[in-house]
Design an enzyme around this catalytic site. Structure first.
Site, PDB file in Angstrom:
ATOM      1  N   ASP A 102       7.374  15.030  24.143  1.00 45.42           N
ATOM      2  CA  ASP A 102       8.344  14.935  23.044  1.00 45.42           C
ATOM      3  C   ASP A 102       9.701  15.310  23.595  1.00 45.42           C
ATOM      4  O   ASP A 102       9.786  15.980  24.613  1.00 45.42           O
ATOM      5  CB  ASP A 102       8.027  16.007  21.982  1.00 45.42           C
ATOM      6  CG  ASP A 102       6.885  15.612  21.100  1.00 45.42           C
ATOM      7  OD1 ASP A 102       6.534  14.438  21.103  1.00 45.42           O
ATOM      8  OD2 ASP A 102       6.360  16.499  20.404  1.00 45.42           O
ATOM      9  N   ASP A 111       3.116  17.534  18.046  1.00 45.70           N
ATOM     10  CA  ASP A 111       3.268  18.684  17.155  1.00 45.70           C
ATOM     11  C   ASP A 111       2.911  18.368  15.713  1.00 45.70           C
ATOM     12  O   ASP A 111       2.571  19.236  14.950  1.00 45.70           O
ATOM     13  CB  ASP A 111       4.691  19.261  17.247  1.00 45.70           C
ATOM     14  CG  ASP A 111       5.753  18.189  17.124  1.00 45.70           C
ATOM     15  OD1 ASP A 111       5.432  17.092  16.626  1.00 45.70           O
ATOM     16  OD2 ASP A 111       6.902  18.447  17.507  1.00 45.70           O
ATOM     17  N   ASP A 145      -0.397  13.614  14.960  1.00 41.19           N
ATOM     18  CA  ASP A 145      -0.487  13.502  16.417  1.00 41.19           C
ATOM     19  C   ASP A 145      -1.901  13.766  16.921  1.00 41.19           C
ATOM     20  O   ASP A 145      -2.184  13.547  18.101  1.00 41.19           O
ATOM     21  CB  ASP A 145       0.476  14.495  17.105  1.00 41.19           C
ATOM     22  CG  ASP A 145       1.908  14.003  17.062  1.00 41.19           C
ATOM     23  OD1 ASP A 145       2.092  12.773  16.940  1.00 41.19           O
ATOM     24  OD2 ASP A 145       2.830  14.823  17.139  1.00 41.19           O
TER      25      ASP A 145
HETATM   26  P1  ATP Z   1      10.522  14.400  19.018  1.00 40.60           P
HETATM   27  O1  ATP Z   1       9.470  13.408  18.681  1.00 40.60           O
HETATM   28  O2  ATP Z   1      11.057  14.265  20.374  1.00 40.60           O
HETATM   29  O3  ATP Z   1      10.222  15.791  18.656  1.00 40.60           O
HETATM   30  P2  ATP Z   1      12.207  14.172  16.739  1.00 40.60           P
HETATM   31  O4  ATP Z   1      12.096  15.588  16.382  1.00 40.60           O
HETATM   32  O5  ATP Z   1      13.548  13.524  16.648  1.00 40.60           O
HETATM   33  O6  ATP Z   1      11.780  13.882  18.192  1.00 40.60           O
HETATM   34  P3  ATP Z   1      10.860  13.471  14.356  1.00 40.60           P
HETATM   35  O7  ATP Z   1      10.742  14.870  13.941  1.00 40.60           O
HETATM   36  O8  ATP Z   1       9.741  12.531  14.153  1.00 40.60           O
HETATM   37  O9  ATP Z   1      11.182  13.347  15.887  1.00 40.60           O
HETATM   38  O10 ATP Z   1      12.158  12.920  13.658  1.00 40.60           O
HETATM   39  C1  ATP Z   1      12.451  11.550  13.675  1.00 40.60           C
HETATM   40  C2  ATP Z   1      13.789  11.319  13.004  1.00 40.60           C
HETATM   41  O11 ATP Z   1      13.718  11.699  11.644  1.00 40.60           O
HETATM   42  C3  ATP Z   1      14.907  12.134  13.600  1.00 40.60           C
HETATM   43  O12 ATP Z   1      15.515  11.468  14.684  1.00 40.60           O
HETATM   44  C4  ATP Z   1      15.850  12.266  12.425  1.00 40.60           C
HETATM   45  O13 ATP Z   1      16.672  11.127  12.331  1.00 40.60           O
HETATM   46  C5  ATP Z   1      14.920  12.305  11.232  1.00 40.60           C
HETATM   47  N1  ATP Z   1      14.665  13.682  10.788  1.00 40.60           N
HETATM   48  C6  ATP Z   1      14.117  14.673  11.499  1.00 40.60           C
HETATM   49  N2  ATP Z   1      14.010  15.800  10.785  1.00 40.60           N
HETATM   50  C7  ATP Z   1      14.508  15.537   9.565  1.00 40.60           C
HETATM   51  C8  ATP Z   1      14.659  16.279   8.349  1.00 40.60           C
HETATM   52  N3  ATP Z   1      14.298  17.554   8.251  1.00 40.60           N
HETATM   53  N4  ATP Z   1      15.211  15.659   7.298  1.00 40.60           N
HETATM   54  C9  ATP Z   1      15.580  14.374   7.380  1.00 40.60           C
HETATM   55  N5  ATP Z   1      15.454  13.630   8.474  1.00 40.60           N
HETATM   56  C10 ATP Z   1      14.925  14.170   9.566  1.00 40.60           C
END
Ligand code: ATP
Length: 896
Positions: free
Chosen positions: A334, A629, A633
């Site tokens: 990630d 996480d 997953d």
């Molecule tokens: P990784 O998979 O590397 O951990 P990540 O944390 O960006 O990456 P996700 O948590 O799936 O992956 O988030 C995907 C997308 O969703 C983010 O790029 C963001 O645009 C949006 N996002 C993440 N957290 C929030 C939130 N709390 N509220 C609204 N949108 C969110």
């Protein structure tokens, strides 16, 4: 006050929250420290009783349950009956020493595993004294206000007070495989367990949504505690390698017994040996050659590996991972929090006509917003306000000052929005009281947005949404998208993580929102770009992986431009190529397999894409470690050869599916674990390449004597002595060997590479022959001097021991020369073992009582010098061989 047992009789599902509070004698805003203390004394910890451990005595006795030991005991009995009391006593001593070593090692391994399980004890979120906090599940008490969300295991039996789109998988309790929908309304008293929709039961898994509820039963009083008392268990120390060795040892035992029988017959019938002497010599030989201690030493090697990994923040949940880690050829990681620090700072605020830059760093809410480029500062500020407000109201996090530090409770990005508001002189708490939240759609990686329904003190009602820009574009009219895309690309190229914000007016009587409400008519308020700096240690770890022939791939939910920018900063590959989840969907499995190796960044991926990526890599013969996480997953974590969950931000569901948990969520910890994994494998090979030829040399010398009909170079008791003293000393030390230098400059070992590799087999033969040659040479040399059989045998025994010591130093470095200072100094374990061994040998050679028992004789200084010279010559010869073999390149494993 009612006793704890009475709580089990209460029909919680049929009571309104006020009644519940009254019965538990708490109020519903979260317990105070004194209430927690009172409840804890009254109800005890929130844990199920532990399954009783096997008693030490039983464990000790189990050590004797082994074919070889039976043979040995039979041998001892026979010896005793035939009045060979010394032989009988020595055999019994061997059996007991072996059992004691095995027992201690097993106990240590078990303890190590248990201690490590404690490190990943599950945590839960509660509200106490009005503050949200994370505590160990075992500390939850009845009356606690508990928060649960997708991926959590419900930590206690909860009566739900507020549930939003909550789905709980209750298969554990009800056997029902479809997740149950939950809500908070009071139910009739007669509702059966499976239909109690306003209850969440301890141990069940939250599949989606979020909720809070009050703990009404903990530990053994929960539903699960009542039906099953013992669901915790210590995982047995079994791995494929260990099974392979165990099986090998067992088969080998039978082979040795058959060979021994033949040898015995030959000795008595052809060579005319006294049958009792022949029997005892053959039994002693069998004890010598069978590596009965090997499984135990390998177990301890694995256990030490597990402990070393834990000290580097990688906690092994499934033991086979220790072996697989060393062979890992691709790590899929990630981005957020693993490769980056997950310490977000909102930097760029983009509204329709202006861009503002926020100063300050981290979560410290100090700094201010400054317009970028030309334009009116006040105008820009006013245009940013709706966006900043949306960032506070569509947000579950808060910031707390602890000492000089500002800490986030909740999502780091939401914490950054909280700080941003404070920099813009907006009071987030005040804002949240003025705008009451009526409903929400929690964030989910599958839809990538979060929405809330809020009503202002003036009655205005609005739907507020924040999420990935693409997700918000789908909610607005296409004309509204305008220049936003360019702004997103710009921020993304700088490595910023971009979030979009939107709003939609709602009827003043709206109480609930659904996906349909969100899907159209949302107006974009603007964007915020966050910086999340890469972890420095991740960059170093990636460089290490690249030198170790391990590919690193970033699989992220984030935007491709952002992910690529970070990948470049981390030097993930020379020229990292990116691909999105949408691109993956357009490819067939075969097409994906063809290109997967070339792509280093997978952006905007969902859990299903992750699963396809792992499978494609595995189809290419790769051994894949994959991080995860989220609640979804679990399938890819299980599919990966090593599933890696995040200890801090990971859900319980992902931790349970994983074979390793990172306590610090840090990519560098995976690489440390790989290094330790390679060390464990090396050490197991070292144990084997030391132990087997050692046994081989002894056997060869004695078998030759019987076959060729000359006097045995060692008596039966002497063979047993050599085994006993070696098993208790040198036999153990290789398990403790530190990592060999250059271990991360080798290529990963191949999938399914046999443990007994061609090089090891060659070594077994070569060393056995050399040992037999040197000892027999000395034996005849001493006999020639006319010093008698006893002295000659004493020379042989000591020669074996000296040769073993020198050979140990040779084996400690399989991939490089041992003739270095570092090699010569050894480790404390090596030095202690040698000291004990030499003391034992001094007794064996010079103590009159040992001379009486073992038929040994004192040696002269010249004899000792000869022994050391011969040992050193052996070592030099083997070092030369190691060097030559590497030069010749016959054994690929030495050159990788
Ligand atoms: P990784 O998979 O590397 O951990 P990540 O944390 O960006 O990456 P996700 O948590 O799936 O992956 O988030 C995907 C997308 O969703 C983010 O790029 C963001 O645009 C949006 N996002 C993440 N957290 C929030 C939130 N709390 N509220 C609204 N949108 C969110």
């Amino acid at each position: 006050m009612s006793a704890p047992i009475d709580l089990e009789e209460v029909c919680w599902h049929a009571l309104p929250s006020s009644e519940i509070a009254k019965i538990l004698d708490v109020d519903l805003t979260g317990l105070s420290p004194s209430e927690v203390g009172r409840q804890a004394t009254r109800f005890g910890p929130n844990a199920l009783p532990k399954s009783p451990r096997r008693s030490p005595l039983l464990r000790f006795l189990a050590q004797f349950n082994n074919t070889l030991i039976y043979v040995l005991i039979a041998g001892a009995l026979a010896a005793a009956l035939l009045d060979h009391m010394i032989d009988a006593a020595v055999i019994v001593a061997v059996v007991i020493v072996n059992a004691v070593i095995g027992h201690i090692q097993e106990g240590k391994a078990e303890q190590a595993l248990e201690a490590i399980q404690q490190m990943i004890a599950p945590k839960a979120s509660v509200v106490r004294s009005g503050i949200r906090q994370t505590i160990p599940v075992s500390e939850i008490v009845p009356g606690d206000l508990v928060l649960i969300e997708a991926g959590d295991r419900v930590p206690a039996d909860l009566r739900l007070l507020h549930a939003r789109r909550l789905l709980i998988d209750e298969a554990l309790l009800t056997g029902e495989s479809v997740a149950a929908e939950k809500q908070e309304a009071v139910l009739p008293e007669e509702t059966v367990l499976a239909d109690r929709r306003n209850m969440a039961f301890s141990g069940t898994l939250v599949a989606a949504g979020q909720a809070n509820g009050i703990a009404v039963a903990t530990g053994p009083h929960t539903q699960i505690g009542r039906i099953s008392e013992l669901i915790q268990s210590v995982e047995a120390m079994v791995t494929p390698l260990l099974k392979q060795i165990d099986q090998f040892a067992r088969r080998f035992t039978w082979f040795v017994l058959a060979g021994g029988l033949a040898l015995f017959a030959f000795a008595v019938l052809v060579r005319g040996y006294d049958w009792i002497d022949a029997l005892i010599a053959v039994v002693a030989l069998a004890v010598g050659i069978v590596p009965e201690g090997l499984p135990a030493v390998i177990t301890i090697t694995l256990a030490i590996g597990v402990r070393r990994m834990a000290s580097r923040n990688a906690v092994i949940r499934k033991l086979p991972a220790v072996e697989t880690l060393g062979a890992t050829s691709v790590i899929c990681s990630d981005k957020t929090g693993t490769l980056t620090r997950n310490e977000m700072t909102a930097r760029r605020i983009i509204s329709a006509r202006h861009t503002m830059i926020a100063s300050g760093s981290g979560y410290i809410p100090e700094g201010h917003l400054q317009i970028a480029g030309t334009g009116d500062q006040a105008d820009a500020m006013a245009a940013s306000m709706p966006l900043i407000r949306c960032g506070i109201l569509c947000n579950d996090a808060s910031l707390r000052k602890v000492g000089e530090d500002w800490r986030v409770e909740g999502d780091p990005m939401e914490g950054a929005l909280f700080a941003l508001a404070m920099k813009a002189a907006v009071d987030p708490e005040l804002e949240r009281t003025e705008w009451e939240r009526l409903d929400e759609i929690p964030f989910d990686a599958a839809h990538r947005f979060m929405a809330t329904l809020c009503r202002g003190s003036d009655g205005a009602t609005a739907l507020l949404v924040k999420g990935a820009p693409e997700a918000l574009f789908a909610m607005t009219s296409p004309d509204d998208i305008g220049d936003w895309e360019r702004a997103i690309a710009e921020a993304g190229n700088e490595g910023e993580r971009v979030l979009a914000f939107g709003a939609k007016p709602m009827p003043s009587d709206a109480e609930r929102i659904s996906f349909d409400d969100v899907m159209a008519g949302v107006r974009l308020l603007g964007l915020v770009g966050f910086i999340d700096p890469p972890r420095l240690e991740a960059k170093e770890a990636i460089a290490e992986c690249r030198s170790a022939g391990i590919a690193v791939k970033m699989i992220t939910g984030d935007h491709a431009a952002t992910a690529l920018a970070i990948a470049r900063q981390l030097e993930l590959a020379d020229d990292p190529q990116a691909m999105t989840g949408l691109d993956i969907e357009k490819l067939s499995d075969e097409e994906l397999e063809r290109i997967v190796a070339r792509i280093s960044v997978f952006a905007r991926t969902s859990p299903e894409h992750k699963l396809r990526i792992v499978r494609a890599l595995q189809a290419q013969g790769q051994i894949v470690a994959m991080t995860g996480d989220g609640v979804n997953d679990a399938p890819s974590l299980k599919q990966a050869d090593v599933g890696v969950a995040m200890g801090i931000k990971g859900t319980e569901a992902s931790k349970e599916a994983a074979s390793m948990v990172l306590l610090d969520d840090n990519f560098a910890s995976i690489v440390s674990a790989v290094r330790e994994g390679r060390t464990v494998y090396d050490n197991i090979r070292k144990v084997i390449s030391w132990e087997i030829p050692t046994n081989g040399g002894e056997t060869l010398a004695v078998v030759l004597a019987i076959l060729l009909g000359f006097a045995l170079p060692m008596s039966a008791t002497q063979i047993l002595w050599v085994n006993l003293i070696l098993a208790a000393t040198l036999g153990l030390v290789l398990a403790f060997e530190p990592t060999e230098p250059g271990v991360m400059q080798r290529r990963p070992r191949k999938r399914g590479a046999p443990l007994l590799s061609p090089f090891l087999l060659w070594r077994v033969v070569l060393v056995s022959v050399l040992f037999a040659a040197v000892t027999l040479g000395l034996f005849f040399h001493t006999l020639d001097q006319g010093r008698g059989l006893e002295v000659a045998r004493t020379m042989v025994v000591n020669m074996f021991i000296v040769a073993e010591i020198f050979y140990l130093f040779n084996v400690r470095y399989l991939h490089m020369t041992s003739l270095t200072w570092r090699g010569a100094l050894g480790t404390p374990a090596v030095l202690i073992a040698i000291a004990i061994l030499l003391l034992g040998q001094a007794l064996f050679t010079y103590a009159p009582f040992m001379n009486a028992i073992f038929g040994s004789r004192p040696l002269t200084v010249d004899d000792l010098a000869l022994l050391v010279l011969a040992g050193a010559a052996l070592m030099l010869l083997l070092e030369g061989e190691k060097h030559l073999m590497r030069r010749l390149g016959w054994f690929k494993e030495l050159n990788d």
